[in-house]
Design a protein around this motif. Structure first.
Motif, short mmCIF file in Angstrom:
data_model
loop_
_atom_site.label_atom_id
_atom_site.label_comp_id
_atom_site.label_asym_id
_atom_site.label_seq_id
_atom_site.Cartn_x
_atom_site.Cartn_y
_atom_site.Cartn_z
N SER A 14 17.13 -4.60 -39.67
CA SER A 14 18.39 -4.86 -38.97
C SER A 14 18.71 -3.76 -37.97
O SER A 14 19.29 -4.02 -36.91
CB SER A 14 19.53 -5.01 -39.99
N ILE A 50 20.32 -15.67 -39.46
CA ILE A 50 20.89 -14.33 -39.32
C ILE A 50 22.38 -14.40 -39.01
O ILE A 50 23.18 -13.60 -39.52
CB ILE A 50 20.12 -13.55 -38.23
N TYR A 64 23.66 -5.25 -44.96
CA TYR A 64 22.65 -4.77 -45.91
C TYR A 64 23.05 -3.45 -46.55
O TYR A 64 22.59 -3.14 -47.66
CB TYR A 64 21.29 -4.69 -45.22
N LEU A 84 24.69 -6.77 -39.11
CA LEU A 84 23.57 -6.83 -40.04
C LEU A 84 23.41 -5.51 -40.80
O LEU A 84 23.12 -5.50 -42.00
CB LEU A 84 22.28 -7.16 -39.29
N LEU A 125 12.88 -10.14 -40.95
CA LEU A 125 14.14 -9.86 -41.64
C LEU A 125 14.51 -11.00 -42.59
O LEU A 125 14.94 -10.75 -43.73
CB LEU A 125 15.25 -9.66 -40.60
N GLN A 174 12.94 -11.10 -36.25
CA GLN A 174 13.93 -11.94 -36.92
C GLN A 174 13.36 -12.61 -38.17
O GLN A 174 14.00 -12.64 -39.23
CB GLN A 174 14.47 -13.02 -35.96
#
Length: 296
Positions: free
Chosen positions: A170, A36, A182, A178, A140, A137
């Motif tokens: 996110s 991430i 996106y 994040l 994602l 996490q």
């Protein structure tokens, strides 16, 4: 490094190392956050460079830099050994967080070798394991894999749906970089021309351009010529092109040679080697023989 840590922890028993599962879960969480953190593009100067990094994260290569290793996408060097390790670890794994990591890595490996159907299957399993473990996490990260898979297969709508799900994940994590990542990814997918990503035949496009330049009375003949050439392998198309059919006058039948050169091409290295060996070859003259004619 992760493989070394994993193998080291697995070498200890629960009796020797009671906190092994707790430490392994911490390692899995660190791996998820490592993926991430590479999507934080806020520190990159320049909108154009951030756009390039974003596209490379989505699997769209537009420049040599950044490399895959710069964005946390490490490719395996020994595929057979890697696949063997995945099989061994999956057979021994039971915890959902560990399975989420293993399925994620296996899906990433399958994306590298372009087995997208299997990659999608294992991404779903990794997402399910992340959901079972309650780890947002890994969910994602799995959605990010879905985006790459759909883009590689030129599915714009599915890629956008995966990006929207990643955007919602996110927002749950509460990380602004994040969310921006996106949101920009959705814009890239909307602006992306899928036809340019398809592997078009450049020769066919060039043939069509030539056909468009021809006068109307010649278009049918040229189109027929292109279709004849397509039906013949590339190494035999000289027999189809007008004015390029090779004939050998020494034979009554047309020659079947695939070249218009008078002889086979020579290899300079081979010729030099022959000349060098000829200098050191044994003499064919008889010892003690004198040719008196050369003294006349």
């Amino acid at each position: 490094m992760v493989d070394r840590v994993k193998d080291k922890f697995d070498s200890y028993s629960l009796k020797t190392f009671p906190a092994k599962e707790k430490c392994l879960n911490a390692v899995y969480n660190m791996i998820a956050w490592t993926y991430i953190d590479t999507r934080d593009l806020s520190k990159i100067q320049g909108r154009k460079l951030r756009r390039i990094y974003l596209k490379h994260h989505l699997g769209i290569r537009v420049a040599e830099l950044p490399r895959d290793s710069d964005i946390g996408w490490i490719r395996v060097s020994d595929r057979k050994k890697t696949l063997k390790n995945y099989r061994r670890r999956l057979a021994m794994a039971s915890e959902p967080l560990e399975l989420a990591w293993l399925f994620h890595e296996l899906s990433r490996y399958l994306i590298d070798i372009r087995r997208y159907d299997l990659a999608r299957f294992y991404s779903k399993k990794a997402r399910d394991m992340g959901q079972e473990a309650g780890n947002e996490q890994w969910m994602l990260n799995c959605q990010h894999l879905f985006i790459r898979i759909e883009i590689n297969q030129n599915y714009r709508n599915e890629a956008k749906e995966a990006a929207l799900l990643a955007l919602s994940s996110s927002k749950k994590l509460g990380l602004d970089f994040l969310v921006d990542f996106y949101k920009n990814a959705i814009e890239v997918i909307d602006d992306m021309d899928m036809e340019k990503l398809l592997a078009f035949d450049a020769i066919a496009v060039r043939q069509q351009l030539i056909l468009n330049l021809m006068p109307d009375d010649m278009k049918a003949e040229v189109d027929f010529l292109w279709r004849r050439m397509d039906a013949v392998p590339a190494d035999r198309r000289l027999s189809v092109m007008p004015g390029c059919k090779p004939l050998d006058r020494k034979f009554k039948l047309p020659c079947k040679r695939k070249t218009i050169l008078p002889g086979p091409p020579t290899d300079p290295e081979k010729q030099a080697r022959k000349a060098l060996l000829k200098q050191y070859e044994l003499s064919k003259e008889r010892p003690g023989f004198v040719d008196f004619d050369q003294y006349e």
